[in-house]
Design a protein around this motif. Sequence first.
Motif, PDB file in Angstrom:
ATOM      1  N   LEU A  78       0.813  -1.205   0.000  1.00 63.08           N
ATOM      2  CA  LEU A  78       0.000   0.000   0.000  1.00 63.08           C
ATOM      3  C   LEU A  78       0.852   1.263   0.000  1.00 63.08           C
ATOM      4  O   LEU A  78       0.402   2.323  -0.440  1.00 63.08           O
ATOM      5  CB  LEU A  78      -0.923  -0.004   1.227  1.00 63.08           C
ATOM      6  CG  LEU A  78      -2.154   0.916   1.206  1.00 63.08           C
ATOM      7  CD1 LEU A  78      -3.029   0.622   0.005  1.00 63.08           C
ATOM      8  CD2 LEU A  78      -2.952   0.753   2.496  1.00 63.08           C
ATOM      9  N   LEU A  79       2.093   1.147   0.430  1.00 63.78           N
ATOM     10  CA  LEU A  79       2.993   2.305   0.475  1.00 63.78           C
ATOM     11  C   LEU A  79       3.327   2.823  -0.919  1.00 63.78           C
ATOM     12  O   LEU A  79       3.728   3.982  -1.073  1.00 63.78           O
ATOM     13  CB  LEU A  79       4.286   1.946   1.203  1.00 63.78           C
ATOM     14  CG  LEU A  79       4.155   1.493   2.655  1.00 63.78           C
ATOM     15  CD1 LEU A  79       5.507   1.068   3.192  1.00 63.78           C
ATOM     16  CD2 LEU A  79       3.565   2.600   3.513  1.00 63.78           C
ATOM     17  N   ASN A  80       3.176   1.962  -1.921  1.00 67.68           N
ATOM     18  CA  ASN A  80       3.508   2.342  -3.295  1.00 67.68           C
ATOM     19  C   ASN A  80       2.297   2.307  -4.226  1.00 67.68           C
ATOM     20  O   ASN A  80       2.444   2.425  -5.431  1.00 67.68           O
ATOM     21  CB  ASN A  80       4.600   1.414  -3.836  1.00 67.68           C
ATOM     22  CG  ASN A  80       5.899   1.551  -3.063  1.00 67.68           C
ATOM     23  OD1 ASN A  80       6.560   2.573  -3.109  1.00 67.68           O
ATOM     24  ND2 ASN A  80       6.273   0.507  -2.328  1.00 67.68           N
ATOM     25  N   ARG A  81       1.115   2.155  -3.638  1.00 67.54           N
ATOM     26  CA  ARG A  81      -0.107   2.182  -4.426  1.00 67.54           C
ATOM     27  C   ARG A  81      -0.592   3.624  -4.577  1.00 67.54           C
ATOM     28  O   ARG A  81      -0.103   4.533  -3.892  1.00 67.54           O
ATOM     29  CB  ARG A  81      -1.189   1.329  -3.738  1.00 67.54           C
ATOM     30  CG  ARG A  81      -0.836  -0.142  -3.596  1.00 67.54           C
ATOM     31  CD  ARG A  81      -0.837  -0.832  -4.932  1.00 67.54           C
ATOM     32  NE  ARG A  81      -2.171  -0.783  -5.550  1.00 67.54           N
ATOM     33  CZ  ARG A  81      -2.397  -1.069  -6.820  1.00 67.54           C
ATOM     34  NH1 ARG A  81      -1.376  -1.376  -7.628  1.00 67.54           N
ATOM     35  NH2 ARG A  81      -3.621  -1.025  -7.304  1.00 67.54           N
ATOM     36  N   PRO A  82      -1.545   3.888  -5.458  1.00 72.21           N
ATOM     37  CA  PRO A  82      -2.087   5.248  -5.573  1.00 72.21           C
ATOM     38  C   PRO A  82      -2.597   5.759  -4.229  1.00 72.21           C
ATOM     39  O   PRO A  82      -3.146   5.002  -3.421  1.00 72.21           O
ATOM     40  CB  PRO A  82      -3.232   5.082  -6.579  1.00 72.21           C
ATOM     41  CG  PRO A  82      -2.819   3.911  -7.416  1.00 72.21           C
ATOM     42  CD  PRO A  82      -2.120   2.976  -6.476  1.00 72.21           C
ATOM     43  N   GLY A  83      -2.432   7.056  -3.998  1.00 68.69           N
ATOM     44  CA  GLY A  83      -2.818   7.644  -2.735  1.00 68.69           C
ATOM     45  C   GLY A  83      -4.285   7.466  -2.396  1.00 68.69           C
ATOM     46  O   GLY A  83      -4.652   7.361  -1.219  1.00 68.69           O
ATOM     47  N   LEU A  86      -4.705   4.404  -0.366  1.00 71.23           N
ATOM     48  CA  LEU A  86      -4.253   4.577   1.014  1.00 71.23           C
ATOM     49  C   LEU A  86      -5.315   5.296   1.832  1.00 71.23           C
ATOM     50  O   LEU A  86      -5.679   4.849   2.934  1.00 71.23           O
ATOM     51  CB  LEU A  86      -2.938   5.366   1.052  1.00 71.23           C
ATOM     52  CG  LEU A  86      -2.445   5.762   2.454  1.00 71.23           C
ATOM     53  CD1 LEU A  86      -2.083   4.529   3.262  1.00 71.23           C
ATOM     54  CD2 LEU A  86      -1.260   6.722   2.356  1.00 71.23           C
ATOM     55  N   PHE A  87      -5.849   6.410   1.316  1.00 67.06           N
ATOM     56  CA  PHE A  87      -6.838   7.176   2.068  1.00 67.06           C
ATOM     57  C   PHE A  87      -8.153   6.413   2.214  1.00 67.06           C
ATOM     58  O   PHE A  87      -8.832   6.533   3.244  1.00 67.06           O
ATOM     59  CB  PHE A  87      -7.071   8.532   1.409  1.00 67.06           C
ATOM     60  CG  PHE A  87      -5.985   9.528   1.693  1.00 67.06           C
ATOM     61  CD1 PHE A  87      -5.886  10.128   2.941  1.00 67.06           C
ATOM     62  CD2 PHE A  87      -5.046   9.862   0.722  1.00 67.06           C
ATOM     63  CE1 PHE A  87      -4.876  11.048   3.220  1.00 67.06           C
ATOM     64  CE2 PHE A  87      -4.033  10.773   0.993  1.00 67.06           C
ATOM     65  CZ  PHE A  87      -3.943  11.371   2.244  1.00 67.06           C
ATOM     66  N   THR A 147      -8.382  17.374   1.891  1.00 68.31           N
ATOM     67  CA  THR A 147      -9.432  17.123   0.891  1.00 68.31           C
ATOM     68  C   THR A 147      -9.464  15.653   0.502  1.00 68.31           C
ATOM     69  O   THR A 147     -10.553  15.056   0.388  1.00 68.31           O
ATOM     70  CB  THR A 147      -9.195  17.984  -0.360  1.00 68.31           C
ATOM     71  OG1 THR A 147      -9.310  19.368  -0.004  1.00 68.31           O
ATOM     72  CG2 THR A 147     -10.217  17.670  -1.440  1.00 68.31           C
ATOM     73  N   MET A 148      -8.290  15.051   0.321  1.00 65.26           N
ATOM     74  CA  MET A 148      -8.246  13.641  -0.067  1.00 65.26           C
ATOM     75  C   MET A 148      -8.829  12.754   1.032  1.00 65.26           C
ATOM     76  O   MET A 148      -9.562  11.791   0.748  1.00 65.26           O
ATOM     77  CB  MET A 148      -6.812  13.225  -0.384  1.00 65.26           C
ATOM     78  CG  MET A 148      -6.236  13.901  -1.616  1.00 65.26           C
ATOM     79  SD  MET A 148      -4.683  13.164  -2.182  1.00 65.26           S
ATOM     80  CE  MET A 148      -5.253  11.595  -2.849  1.00 65.26           C
ATOM     81  N   LEU A 149      -8.540  13.075   2.297  1.00 62.00           N
ATOM     82  CA  LEU A 149      -9.103  12.290   3.392  1.00 62.00           C
ATOM     83  C   LEU A 149     -10.599  12.521   3.501  1.00 62.00           C
ATOM     84  O   LEU A 149     -11.377  11.571   3.691  1.00 62.00           O
ATOM     85  CB  LEU A 149      -8.419  12.659   4.706  1.00 62.00           C
ATOM     86  CG  LEU A 149      -8.984  11.973   5.962  1.00 62.00           C
ATOM     87  CD1 LEU A 149      -8.845  10.457   5.857  1.00 62.00           C
ATOM     88  CD2 LEU A 149      -8.292  12.485   7.223  1.00 62.00           C
ATOM     89  N   ARG A 150     -11.027  13.774   3.338  1.00 62.89           N
ATOM     90  CA  ARG A 150     -12.459  14.083   3.424  1.00 62.89           C
ATOM     91  C   ARG A 150     -13.243  13.327   2.352  1.00 62.89           C
ATOM     92  O   ARG A 150     -14.323  12.774   2.610  1.00 62.89           O
ATOM     93  CB  ARG A 150     -12.688  15.589   3.280  1.00 62.89           C
ATOM     94  CG  ARG A 150     -14.140  16.019   3.445  1.00 62.89           C
ATOM     95  CD  ARG A 150     -14.317  17.505   3.209  1.00 62.89           C
ATOM     96  NE  ARG A 150     -13.581  18.299   4.180  1.00 62.89           N
ATOM     97  CZ  ARG A 150     -12.570  19.100   3.876  1.00 62.89           C
ATOM     98  NH1 ARG A 150     -12.167  19.212   2.612  1.00 62.89           N
ATOM     99  NH2 ARG A 150     -11.972  19.796   4.812  1.00 62.89           N
ATOM    100  N   GLU A 151     -12.700  13.301   1.148  1.00 68.04           N
ATOM    101  CA  GLU A 151     -13.381  12.579   0.058  1.00 68.04           C
ATOM    102  C   GLU A 151     -13.441  11.086   0.347  1.00 68.04           C
ATOM    103  O   GLU A 151     -14.445  10.425   0.052  1.00 68.04           O
ATOM    104  CB  GLU A 151     -12.644  12.840  -1.261  1.00 68.04           C
ATOM    105  CG  GLU A 151     -12.787  14.277  -1.756  1.00 68.04           C
ATOM    106  CD  GLU A 151     -11.898  14.573  -2.956  1.00 68.04           C
ATOM    107  OE1 GLU A 151     -11.018  13.734  -3.251  1.00 68.04           O
ATOM    108  OE2 GLU A 151     -12.087  15.634  -3.594  1.00 68.04           O
TER     109      GLU A 151
END
Length: 446
Positions: A78-83, A86-87, A147-151
């Motif tokens: 997951l460390l190298n997967r799209p962000g 991860l979120f 914003t990424m976490l909120r989404e």
Amino acid sequence: MKRLDRAISKGIKKETHPKAVVKCYPTYVQDLPEGNETGKYLALDIGESVSNFRVLMINFTTEGCDMLSEIYPIAQPLLNRPGVELFDYVAQCLADFVHKYHTGKEKLELGLSFSFPVNQTALNEGVLVKWTKGFNCAGVVGRDVVTMLREAVDRQQKVNIKIVALLNDSTGCLVSCAYKHQDCKIGVIIDSGFNACYVEKSDNVTTFSNVNNKPFVIVNTEWGAFGEDGRLDFLLTEFDWALGTTTGGWNLPNFERMVAGTYLGELVRVIMKKLTRERLILNGTGSKQLFTTGIITTEDVITVVTSAKGNLSICRKFLYERLGLPHATTEDCIDFNYICTLVAMRSAHLVSAGVACLVNRTSFNPITVGLDGSLYMNHPLYHDWIQAKVPALLKSPRELKLVLSQYGRGRGAAFLSAVCAKELVREKKTTNSGSIGERKTLSQRP
């Protein structure tokens, strides 16, 4: 210290910030806990470890605060997967935590502790500058992490959470410490990474738009990069330069690599290797293990130093079994212990110089420094070294305290959520009454 002070001054000025190595990002945190907060608040701590993250819930009562927390693993891929992935995973774990510990349906405020270089544009907005600590998720650098976490939370459609604050680990350390020590003005993290923040006059931080017209703001120094422009070359040894080749040449030798826990074990090994090849220890005979990068960890360094004074059995066992050196003599054990001690002591003395620099930049007296991180917490002599060195480096005597801010980065995020909620209530009261009520800022502590 003068070089670091100049680097910080360059980082907080708008005209010099773009070329500054020590970026000194304003955190937009201008209020600290007062000790009378109430209610339940969430915190999410990402970046303390490459293998996990922490979710916390703080419940403030009249008697203090209670904390619930869970640690969730991060799978290596997951460390190298799209962000986004991860979120989404983090949001799923966050929803599971809330349903496990919170039966109410009212909205919960959340503070995000995000321990990576972030350029904040508001208290709850911040753009990731670069990944560190082994994270390399695509599509996050240059974007607002809140914003990424909120989404991601919205995609869960299971929880009612409002993300009200973004802060890094050192800011969390300061805010958490300030809950009990209201003269805390500096926060320092000494862990796998190394960073610090401090309370600066808002007028001095010209990169910061002080729309609330408050006298102070916390500055996240990101001082780990100090020295990448050559300003620390006068302190570097051949072992510091060698470390760049053994660790893949991640970056130039800098402040962080001379202090942080990620590098101390490897630095000990590089020194041992050099002294062995020069026939100064181990009768000039090494081993495959000794010449293997990463074989000595900072935890090993701490264990060796922690062993009882005069008891070399732990050193001997480590040299025999871990490093494949059965021919090591008692003198070799003493030398190994001494090398481990010197490497850690240099780290502590450099921390002391940094702390003294920040204290000298302020006029607060008394002043408390909150410290957190595994190296500071677990090394048996680290605190004492800093406690002895900092006063000797100050321009003038201060009433100074060094305080452990355990779980600071996570608790600080929850505490800041509570502060934000209280400030919102104050603002509403002020608006409704048409008058300005009393409000304590960073400079006004009981």
